[in-house]
Every structure is written in structure tokens, then in C-alpha cells.
Design a protein around this motif. Structure first.
Motif, PDB file in Angstrom:
ATOM      1  N   ASP A   1      47.869  34.388  28.202  1.00  0.00           N
ATOM      2  CA  ASP A   1      48.624  35.469  27.590  1.00  0.00           C
ATOM      3  C   ASP A   1      47.706  36.551  27.031  1.00  0.00           C
ATOM      4  OD1 ASP A   1      51.068  34.419  28.214  1.00  0.00           O
ATOM      5  OD2 ASP A   1      51.346  33.431  26.298  1.00  0.00           O
ATOM      6  N   ASP A   2      46.485  36.170  26.664  1.00  0.00           N
ATOM      7  CA  ASP A   2      45.562  37.151  26.105  1.00  0.00           C
ATOM      8  C   ASP A   2      45.293  38.288  27.091  1.00  0.00           C
ATOM      9  OD1 ASP A   2      43.580  38.120  24.131  1.00  0.00           O
ATOM     10  OD2 ASP A   2      42.140  37.551  25.690  1.00  0.00           O
ATOM     11  N   LEU A   3      45.130  37.944  28.355  1.00  0.00           N
ATOM     12  CA  LEU A   3      44.855  38.976  29.349  1.00  0.00           C
ATOM     13  C   LEU A   3      46.046  39.923  29.505  1.00  0.00           C
ATOM     14  CD1 LEU A   3      42.781  40.095  31.286  1.00  0.00           C
ATOM     15  CD2 LEU A   3      43.616  38.539  33.010  1.00  0.00           C
ATOM     16  N   ILE A   4      47.249  39.397  29.428  1.00  0.00           N
ATOM     17  CA  ILE A   4      48.432  40.251  29.523  1.00  0.00           C
ATOM     18  C   ILE A   4      48.467  41.248  28.364  1.00  0.00           C
ATOM     19  CG2 ILE A   4      50.957  40.260  29.340  1.00  0.00           C
ATOM     20  CD1 ILE A   4      50.973  37.755  31.069  1.00  0.00           C
ATOM     21  N   PHE A   5      48.135  40.774  27.163  1.00  0.00           N
ATOM     22  CA  PHE A   5      48.107  41.688  26.015  1.00  0.00           C
ATOM     23  C   PHE A   5      47.013  42.730  26.160  1.00  0.00           C
ATOM     24  CE2 PHE A   5      50.375  38.123  23.913  1.00  0.00           C
ATOM     25  CZ  PHE A   5      51.534  38.831  23.611  1.00  0.00           C
ATOM     26  N   ARG A   6      45.903  42.345  26.741  1.00  0.00           N
ATOM     27  CA  ARG A   6      44.839  43.328  26.980  1.00  0.00           C
ATOM     28  C   ARG A   6      45.286  44.383  27.984  1.00  0.00           C
ATOM     29  NH1 ARG A   6      38.960  40.512  26.892  1.00  0.00           N
ATOM     30  NH2 ARG A   6      39.347  39.111  25.136  1.00  0.00           N
ATOM     31  N   ILE A   7      45.957  43.954  29.042  1.00  0.00           N
ATOM     32  CA  ILE A   7      46.458  44.912  30.038  1.00  0.00           C
ATOM     33  C   ILE A   7      47.434  45.883  29.372  1.00  0.00           C
ATOM     34  CG2 ILE A   7      47.861  45.161  32.129  1.00  0.00           C
ATOM     35  CD1 ILE A   7      46.691  42.380  32.991  1.00  0.00           C
ATOM     36  N   LEU A  46      52.027  42.502  36.575  1.00  0.00           N
ATOM     37  CA  LEU A  46      52.909  41.653  37.382  1.00  0.00           C
ATOM     38  C   LEU A  46      52.111  40.688  38.263  1.00  0.00           C
ATOM     39  CD1 LEU A  46      55.718  44.165  38.373  1.00  0.00           C
ATOM     40  CD2 LEU A  46      55.851  42.278  36.732  1.00  0.00           C
ATOM     41  N   ILE A  47      50.987  41.137  38.775  1.00  0.00           N
ATOM     42  CA  ILE A  47      50.132  40.238  39.560  1.00  0.00           C
ATOM     43  C   ILE A  47      49.654  39.092  38.682  1.00  0.00           C
ATOM     44  CG2 ILE A  47      47.862  40.018  40.669  1.00  0.00           C
ATOM     45  CD1 ILE A  47      48.317  42.800  41.845  1.00  0.00           C
ATOM     46  N   TYR A  48      49.123  39.424  37.513  1.00  0.00           N
ATOM     47  CA  TYR A  48      48.647  38.375  36.624  1.00  0.00           C
ATOM     48  C   TYR A  48      49.786  37.469  36.185  1.00  0.00           C
ATOM     49  CZ  TYR A  48      46.500  35.835  32.891  1.00  0.00           C
ATOM     50  OH  TYR A  48      46.053  34.815  32.106  1.00  0.00           O
ATOM     51  N   LYS A  49      50.938  38.054  35.881  1.00  0.00           N
ATOM     52  CA  LYS A  49      52.079  37.261  35.431  1.00  0.00           C
ATOM     53  C   LYS A  49      52.556  36.320  36.533  1.00  0.00           C
ATOM     54  CE  LYS A  49      54.879  36.255  32.156  1.00  0.00           C
ATOM     55  NZ  LYS A  49      54.358  35.485  31.023  1.00  0.00           N
ATOM     56  N   ILE A  87      48.641  27.680  42.368  1.00  0.00           N
ATOM     57  CA  ILE A  87      48.719  29.121  42.157  1.00  0.00           C
ATOM     58  C   ILE A  87      49.029  29.792  43.489  1.00  0.00           C
ATOM     59  CG2 ILE A  87      47.490  31.187  41.391  1.00  0.00           C
ATOM     60  CD1 ILE A  87      48.014  29.229  39.134  1.00  0.00           C
ATOM     61  N   LYS A  88      50.153  30.476  43.522  1.00  0.00           N
ATOM     62  CA  LYS A  88      50.564  31.158  44.747  1.00  0.00           C
ATOM     63  C   LYS A  88      50.035  32.587  44.746  1.00  0.00           C
ATOM     64  CE  LYS A  88      54.848  28.515  44.908  1.00  0.00           C
ATOM     65  NZ  LYS A  88      54.870  27.832  43.629  1.00  0.00           N
ATOM     66  N   PRO A  89      49.711  33.115  45.910  1.00  0.00           N
ATOM     67  CA  PRO A  89      49.271  34.510  45.957  1.00  0.00           C
ATOM     68  C   PRO A  89      50.412  35.434  45.519  1.00  0.00           C
ATOM     69  CG  PRO A  89      49.205  33.499  48.155  1.00  0.00           C
ATOM     70  CD  PRO A  89      49.695  32.478  47.206  1.00  0.00           C
ATOM     71  N   PRO A  90      50.065  36.553  44.897  1.00  0.00           N
ATOM     72  CA  PRO A  90      51.125  37.465  44.451  1.00  0.00           C
ATOM     73  C   PRO A  90      51.884  38.022  45.652  1.00  0.00           C
ATOM     74  CG  PRO A  90      48.977  38.473  44.184  1.00  0.00           C
ATOM     75  CD  PRO A  90      48.739  37.055  44.607  1.00  0.00           C
ATOM     76  N   PRO A  92      55.431  40.751  46.644  1.00  0.00           N
ATOM     77  CA  PRO A  92      56.431  41.669  46.087  1.00  0.00           C
ATOM     78  C   PRO A  92      57.670  40.931  45.581  1.00  0.00           C
ATOM     79  CG  PRO A  92      55.560  42.554  48.133  1.00  0.00           C
ATOM     80  CD  PRO A  92      55.007  41.155  47.987  1.00  0.00           C
ATOM     81  N   LYS A  93      58.075  39.877  46.291  1.00  0.00           N
ATOM     82  CA  LYS A  93      59.253  39.114  45.865  1.00  0.00           C
ATOM     83  C   LYS A  93      59.011  38.444  44.515  1.00  0.00           C
ATOM     84  CE  LYS A  93      62.405  35.453  47.217  1.00  0.00           C
ATOM     85  NZ  LYS A  93      62.726  34.400  48.144  1.00  0.00           N
ATOM     86  N   ALA A  94      57.846  37.831  44.337  1.00  0.00           N
ATOM     87  CA  ALA A  94      57.532  37.170  43.069  1.00  0.00           C
ATOM     88  C   ALA A  94      57.486  38.182  41.928  1.00  0.00           C
ATOM     89  CB  ALA A  94      56.208  36.423  43.178  1.00  0.00           C
ATOM     90  N   MET A  95      56.887  39.345  42.194  1.00  0.00           N
ATOM     91  CA  MET A  95      56.803  40.371  41.152  1.00  0.00           C
ATOM     92  C   MET A  95      58.187  40.928  40.815  1.00  0.00           C
ATOM     93  SD  MET A  95      53.202  42.274  41.894  1.00  0.00           S
ATOM     94  CE  MET A  95      53.155  42.283  43.667  1.00  0.00           C
ATOM     95  N   TRP A  96      59.021  41.113  41.816  1.00  0.00           N
ATOM     96  CA  TRP A  96      60.381  41.592  41.586  1.00  0.00           C
ATOM     97  C   TRP A  96      61.171  40.568  40.771  1.00  0.00           C
ATOM     98  CZ3 TRP A  96      63.012  45.695  40.995  1.00  0.00           C
ATOM     99  CH2 TRP A  96      64.393  45.676  41.061  1.00  0.00           C
TER     100      TRP A  96
END
Length: 130
Positions: A1-7, A46-49, A87-90, A92-96
Motif C-alpha cells: 500500500d505504501d507504493l500506492i500512496f507514493r503514486i 491501476l497496474i500496481y493495484k 501474480i498475473k500480468p496487468p 485492461p480487463k483487470a484494471m477496468w
């Protein structure tokens, strides 16, 4: 979560700076480019998430296997130890799916507010600068 907050922090800091620069220069072009900057930060988040969601799913699966062992129940023979294969590659469907998830509303809200601030700045330029 730290990286998401940094982004997110970088998104807020960068877009605020671009808004301030665009308003001082009375430039719709700079403010329009800010929408692309915001979109780029959203894309990176979204990629990181999506990686984060895959890891959480695997952690939950691991917990069910541990609970089965504790309760002397059968475990899944297909279980593979480790996180790398989970860990699945990012995509568009996953990000959506992350964007649509009602428990992830804050992602849309943060970046939506940044876009709103950019558009509002354009309106202010039109009103006050002619």
C-alpha cells in the motif's frame, strides 16, 4: 500500500504544480496536458493495484489451506507455494474491474478530483483572464 500512496502523492503534487504553472501562464494547453499527466498516474496505480489484488487473492487462498490443516481437513493438492506464480500480468480487463469495484471508489474520486481541479482552473482562466 505504501507504493500506492507514493503514486497518489506524486500525482497530487505534479498535477497541482502543472495547474499552478498553467494558470500563471494562462495556458489551456498546459492545463489540457495535465489531464494526460493525471491519466498516466492513474494507469500506473491501476497496474500496481492489479499486482496487489493478485497477491491478496493468493494470500486468501493460502489462509484457506492453513485453516484446512488446522481443522484436519483435506487441502488442495494443486497448491503451489510462493507468490510469483500467482501474480498475473496487468490487463485492461483487470484494471477496468478495479475501477468498477465499489470498494475502490476512492481511486476514481482522487483522480476525478484532480481532473475536476484542472477543468475548474480552465474556467477560472476564462472568467478572470478573458
Amino acid at each position: 500500500d505504501d507504493l500506492i500512496f507514493r503514486i497518489r502523492n506524486w500525482a497530487i503534487l505534479t498535477s497541482s504544480g502543472v495547474i499552478a504553472f498553467g494558470v500563471t501562464k494562462d495556458s489551456y494547453v498546459i492545463l489540457t496536458l495535465n489531464i494526460f499527466v493525471i491519466s498516466a498516474f492513474l494507469f500506473v496505480e491501476l497496474i500496481y493495484k492489479s499486482f496487489h489484488e493478485s497477491g491478496l487473492g493468493h494470500s486468501f487462498y493460502l489462509e484457506t489451506q492453513i485453516q484446512a490443516i488446522i481443522k484436519n481437513q483435506d487441502i488442495d493438492d494443486n497448491y503451489q507455494f510462493g507468490l510469483g506464480h500467482a501474480i498475473k500480468p496487468p490487463s485492461p480487463k483487470a484494471m477496468w474491474n478495479i475501477l468498477k469495484n465499489k470498494f475502490r471508489w476512492h481511486i476514481v474520486a482522487i483522480y476525478g478530483l484532480l481532473v475536476f481541479a484542472t477543468l475548474f482552473s480552465m474556467v477560472l482562466i476564462k472568467i478572470f483572464m478573458g
